[in-house]
Structures are given as C-alpha cells and as structure tokens.
Design an enzyme around this catalytic site. Structure first.
Site, short mmCIF file in Angstrom:
data_model
loop_
_atom_site.label_atom_id
_atom_site.label_comp_id
_atom_site.label_asym_id
_atom_site.label_seq_id
_atom_site.Cartn_x
_atom_site.Cartn_y
_atom_site.Cartn_z
N LYS A 1 -0.84 4.90 4.74
CA LYS A 1 -1.77 3.98 5.40
C LYS A 1 -1.35 3.77 6.85
O LYS A 1 -0.18 3.51 7.13
CB LYS A 1 -1.79 2.65 4.65
CG LYS A 1 -2.83 1.66 5.17
CD LYS A 1 -3.07 0.53 4.19
CE LYS A 1 -4.06 -0.48 4.72
NZ LYS A 1 -5.39 0.11 5.03
N HIS B 1 0.83 -1.21 0.00
CA HIS B 1 0.00 0.00 0.00
C HIS B 1 0.86 1.26 0.00
O HIS B 1 2.04 1.23 0.37
CB HIS B 1 -0.91 0.02 1.23
CG HIS B 1 -2.11 -0.88 1.09
ND1 HIS B 1 -2.05 -2.23 1.35
CD2 HIS B 1 -3.39 -0.62 0.71
CE1 HIS B 1 -3.25 -2.76 1.13
NE2 HIS B 1 -4.08 -1.80 0.74
N1 LIG Z 1 -12.87 -0.82 2.08
C1 LIG Z 1 -12.19 -0.37 1.04
O1 LIG Z 1 -12.36 -0.80 -0.11
C2 LIG Z 1 -11.17 0.68 1.26
C3 LIG Z 1 -10.91 1.09 2.53
N2 LIG Z 1 -9.99 2.07 2.76
C4 LIG Z 1 -9.90 2.49 4.15
O2 LIG Z 1 -10.63 3.70 4.26
C5 LIG Z 1 -10.04 4.51 5.27
C6 LIG Z 1 -9.71 5.89 4.67
O3 LIG Z 1 -8.72 5.74 3.70
P1 LIG Z 1 -8.07 7.00 2.96
O4 LIG Z 1 -9.14 7.85 2.40
O5 LIG Z 1 -7.01 6.46 2.10
O6 LIG Z 1 -7.39 7.74 4.21
P2 LIG Z 1 -7.11 9.32 4.38
O7 LIG Z 1 -6.11 9.41 5.48
O8 LIG Z 1 -6.79 9.91 3.06
O9 LIG Z 1 -8.51 9.89 4.87
C7 LIG Z 1 -9.04 9.69 6.14
C8 LIG Z 1 -9.80 10.93 6.51
O10 LIG Z 1 -10.49 10.70 7.74
C9 LIG Z 1 -10.40 11.89 8.50
N3 LIG Z 1 -10.66 11.64 9.91
C10 LIG Z 1 -9.83 11.15 10.84
N4 LIG Z 1 -10.45 11.13 12.04
C11 LIG Z 1 -11.68 11.62 11.84
C12 LIG Z 1 -12.79 11.85 12.69
N5 LIG Z 1 -12.74 11.60 13.98
N6 LIG Z 1 -13.92 12.37 12.14
C13 LIG Z 1 -13.98 12.65 10.84
N7 LIG Z 1 -12.95 12.46 9.99
C14 LIG Z 1 -11.82 11.95 10.50
C15 LIG Z 1 -9.00 12.40 8.23
O11 LIG Z 1 -8.88 13.74 8.58
P3 LIG Z 1 -7.45 14.46 8.89
O12 LIG Z 1 -7.02 14.97 7.57
O13 LIG Z 1 -7.80 15.51 9.86
O14 LIG Z 1 -6.55 13.39 9.45
C16 LIG Z 1 -8.90 12.16 6.73
O15 LIG Z 1 -9.40 13.24 6.01
C17 LIG Z 1 -8.81 3.74 5.77
O16 LIG Z 1 -9.17 3.02 6.92
C18 LIG Z 1 -8.51 2.80 4.63
O17 LIG Z 1 -7.83 1.66 5.04
C19 LIG Z 1 -9.30 2.66 1.77
C20 LIG Z 1 -9.47 2.27 0.47
C21 LIG Z 1 -10.42 1.23 0.12
O1 LIG Z 2 -5.81 2.11 2.96
C1 LIG Z 2 -6.04 1.74 1.79
O2 LIG Z 2 -5.66 2.38 0.80
C2 LIG Z 2 -6.81 0.51 1.59
N1 LIG Z 2 -7.33 -0.06 2.64
C3 LIG Z 2 -8.13 -1.23 2.64
C4 LIG Z 2 -7.46 -2.34 3.42
O3 LIG Z 2 -6.90 -2.07 4.50
O4 LIG Z 2 -7.48 -3.48 2.97
C5 LIG Z 2 -8.59 -1.63 1.27
C6 LIG Z 2 -7.60 -1.40 0.18
O5 LIG Z 2 -6.58 -2.31 0.31
C7 LIG Z 2 -7.07 0.03 0.23
#
Ligand SMILES: NC(=O)C1=CN([C@@H]2O[C@H](COP(=O)(O)OP(=O)(O)OC[C@H]3O[C@@H](n4cnc5c(N)ncnc54)[C@H](OP(=O)(O)O)[C@@H]3O)[C@@H](O)[C@H]2O)C=CC1
Ligand SMILES: O=C(O)C1=N[C@H](C(=O)O)C[C@H](O)C1
Length: 264
Positions: free
Chosen positions: A158, A154
């Site tokens: 992350k 990743h």
């Molecule tokens: N299920 C799936 O298919 C996928 C899942 N994911 C997961 O999704 C999540 C987000 O990923 P990603 O977008 O890459 O991460 P980012 O770090 O880009 O975004 C996370 C966001 O959440 C915000 N945040 C943190 N704490 C809070 C809170 N208490 N209230 C509101 N917002 C908050 C952060 O704000 P700040 O900027 O202030 O830190 C940031 O803007 C991760 O857990 C990732 O693993 C990702 C891709 C695919």
């Molecule tokens: O953080 C990410 O980017 C992603 N998170 C998810 C995970 O933890 O598996 C899904 C995907 O791999 C992207």
C-alpha cells in the site's frame, strides 16, 4: 439496463477483482480499460484473469473520445486517480472512485467540479459494508468516548498512509466527538512518529506487513473501560458488493457523494 463501464487499474489487486465482478453481472458491460503500460493492446493480453477482447488505453481523455461509457471506475493510486476523476467529471462520465489517498482539498475541488458539470461521482474510501458499519458505530461511540485512537493495518504494497478508511473514520468521529487534546499535556515523542498521525487530537497509527489485507481497530478509552470496534477484510471480495451498488447508484446521481454510508 446495460451499463457500459471503463476500469482504470485492470492489472491491480482491486482492478482484477472488479473486472471479474463486472463480467458476472448481466447489466454490466466492460467497454475499455486504462493501463499505463499497455496502450493499444487488449485486456486478455495484459491479464490472465480475463479473456475479454476489451481495448486498453493509456490516456483516459483519448478513451473518452473513442468509447461510449456510462461509468468510469478508478482503482489506481492517488495521483492518477485524482486526474482521472477530474477528467471523468469534465466529460460527464459518472465515476465510482475506490482509489484512496485523496486530500481534503482534492475532495473539495472534485465536489465543486461535479456541481459545475452536474456529473455524478461516488468516492468511497471503503466499499466493504462491514467497514462502513465500523465507521458508523465509531461515530456513535465517540459521543460518549472522546478519547480514541485508530490503528489501521494493511498489506505492505500500500502506498498511502494513513488509509483512506482511517481518515474517513476520523472525519466521521469528528462530527460527534467533543474536540479534545488527548494524552498527557507534556507528552513528547522520543522517536519521531511514535504517537502516529494526528487529526483533531485523535491519533492514527498505520501498520504495513505482508500477510495483511485491510484491517482497522478503533479503540475508545474511558474511566475503567475500553471499547474496541474492529473490522477485517480477509479478501478483496469484501469490496465488490459495494462497488456493484455504487455503479447502479451513481447512474442516479448528478453530484459527488463522498462515502458509501451516504448512498446505502
Ligand atoms: N475503496 C475501497 O474499498 C478500496 C480501495 N483500495 C484502493 O484502490 C487502489 C488500488 O488498490 P490495489 O488494487 O490494492 O493496488 P495495486 O497496486 O495492486 O493496483 C493499482 C494498479 O493501478 C495501476 N496504475 C498506476 N498508475 C496508473 C495509471 N496512470 N493509469 C492506469 N493504471 C495505473 C498500477 O499499475 P502498475 O502495475 O504499472 O503500477 C496497478 O496495476 C488503492 O488506492 C487502494 O488504496 C483498495 C482496496 C479497497
Ligand atoms: O489499499 C488497500 O488495500 C485498501 N485501501 C483502502 C483505504 O485506504 O482505506 C480501503 C481498504 O482499507 C483497502
């Protein structure tokens, strides 16, 4: 059918994509977002990706009191994600959770809570159809190849390791694989962590590098042969169809489902 949606994490990499997707689907209506830094503002003030005048809340409970929503989506990080999911279930707002890093105990507790409140929830470690197929194919292969290692790769922003996808893959493999301790019985790590994390004797390795998005290889070894099952998400577009499907599907649910494979 209009579905009113709240998104947590609207400035994040996934949150921004999800909001663009919601704005494209005529049935979906974004009614609020949850952001820890911008309470009282509007979405168009906190991100250039959207010009929507949607209210921003810091506190999800307060948001639920003031805004009528059908579906809550969480794309934040493990700690707020878990708290938000609990709150959504307790308020009987259906939840679609993409946030990874929940423990087995977290999932168990949330399942029990959703049964108690009859509230629908989908927790999907990976919304990409290709990744779901990778997990299913790995589950099939494990019947014949009990020796397996998972390498997930990743981007370096992350926070959780191993990825939710890697853990889910190992859990799915566990259902068909005969448990065995892999490698040499006297194997030892000369550098701590060299063999990665372990789940039921399977090793999971996490790579974090700039330039990567989300990638995983599941490598099976047998006498004289290797089988590699690989998936690459080249962009976050790959997750959007799965989120869209989950939003429609969760509207029909009154319990928690863990894994997109269970609703496709
Ligand atoms: N299920 C799936 O298919 C996928 C899942 N994911 C997961 O999704 C999540 C987000 O990923 P990603 O977008 O890459 O991460 P980012 O770090 O880009 O975004 C996370 C966001 O959440 C915000 N945040 C943190 N704490 C809070 C809170 N208490 N209230 C509101 N917002 C908050 C952060 O704000 P700040 O900027 O202030 O830190 C940031 O803007 C991760 O857990 C990732 O693993 C990702 C891709 C695919
Ligand atoms: O953080 C990410 O980017 C992603 N998170 C998810 C995970 O933890 O598996 C899904 C995907 O791999 C992207």
């Amino acid at each position: 059918m209009a579905i009113n949606i709240i998104v947590a994490g609207p400035r994040g990499k996934m949150g921004k994509e999800a909001i663009k997707m919601i704005e494209r689907v005529p049935d979906f209506n974004l009614v609020a977002v949850i952001d820890r830094k911008n309470d009282g503002k509007f979405l168009n003030e906190i991100t250039e990706e959207s010009d929507a005048q949607v209210p921003v809340y810091e506190d999800l409970a307060e948001c639920f009191q003031q805004i009528d929503a059908d579906v809550f989506i969480d794309l934040t990080s493990p700690e707020p994600g878990y708290k938000h999911t609990k709150l959504a279930i307790e308020h009987r707002v259906r939840a679609v959770i993409g946030t990874s890093g929940f423990t087995k105990e977290n999932i168990k507790e949330l399942k029990e809570l959703s049964n108690e409140y009859n509230s629908g929830c989908i927790i999907a470690p990976n919304f990409a159809i290709g990744a779901v197929l990778m997990m299913k194919f790995s589950q099939m292969a494990a019947q014949y190849f009990p020796d397996v290692e998972i390498i997930e790769m990743h981007h370096d922003q992350k926070v959780d390791a191993p990825s939710g996808t890697a853990v889910k893959t190992a859990e799915m493999i566990q259902k068909t694989r005969t448990t065995k301790a892999q490698g040499h019985p006297d194997e030892r790590e000369e550098l701590e962590g060299a063999r990665g994390a372990e789940l039921d004797g399977m090793h999971i390795h996490s790579v974090r590098l700039p330039g990567l998005v989300a990638h995983q290889e599941v490598i099976f070894g047998g006498p004289g042969q290797l089988l590699t099952i690989k998936h690459d998400s080249m962009s976050r577009d790959s997750f959007m169809d799965g989120i869209k499907t989950s939003i429609y599907k969760v509207m029909e649910l009154d319990r928690l489902v863990y894994g997109l494979e269970n609703i496709l």
